[in-house]
Write an enzyme that holds these catalytic residues in place. Sequence first.
Site: not given
Length: 199
Positions: A10, A70-71, A152, A154-155, A175, A180-181
């Site tokens: 990705n 993995d998110s 990208f 669901y942003d 962001k 989360h990342r």
Amino acid sequence: MKQLVLATNNKHKVEELKVMLEGLPVEILTLDAFPGLSPVEEDVDTLEGNALKKAREIHRVTKLPALADDSGLEVGYLNGAPGVHTSRFAGENASYEDNWKKLLHDMLGVPARRRNARFRCALAFVAPGTEQIVEGICAGRIVESSRGRNGFGYDPVFQPNGHSVTFAEMSDDLKNSLSHRGHATESMKPILHHYFSRS
Ligand code: IMP
């Protein structure tokens, strides 16, 4: 210089991770450096399991330390769905837009107080003699209609708590500092520093 492979195809995740890992004493490689690798199937039923599977597999084939993310998006009103199925919420080959449109559709008429959601990221590091996994969470809500063009996935429909704009309306830096990342990477950085400064 020592090397670390980002075990993801990705491009958006690669861009975010590269910025967040700046300053580590390591050369960051992407999967583009290894043409012909088959994609790792994400068939485990947890984010942690899939992240570990990807990092293990990419470490096995490249023989280099590997980092995999993995998110998933967990929506309260949907009892935690789409979760591990976030990338294929609207079907196997769904686009980002198909996915967030389905989410908005499924939540049509749901009042503001029941629109809570969170992104969760599992980040796994696999290298000779070590396997480490950390988690990062970003809590927020699903807005009523999409806003913004950055980012990208669901942003455009996710607004983090404490902000009046969606991820897609924010700068990349903002962001990354909230996401989360971003949180998972901050937890992983000391582990990577320790590993790469001793090996
Ligand atoms: P996976 O981790 O590759 O399985 O991705 C899960 C899905 O979660 C992606 O396809 C995106 O739709 C979504 N996702 C993951 N991280 C983000 C993010 O930072 N913003 C928006 N959507 C995201």
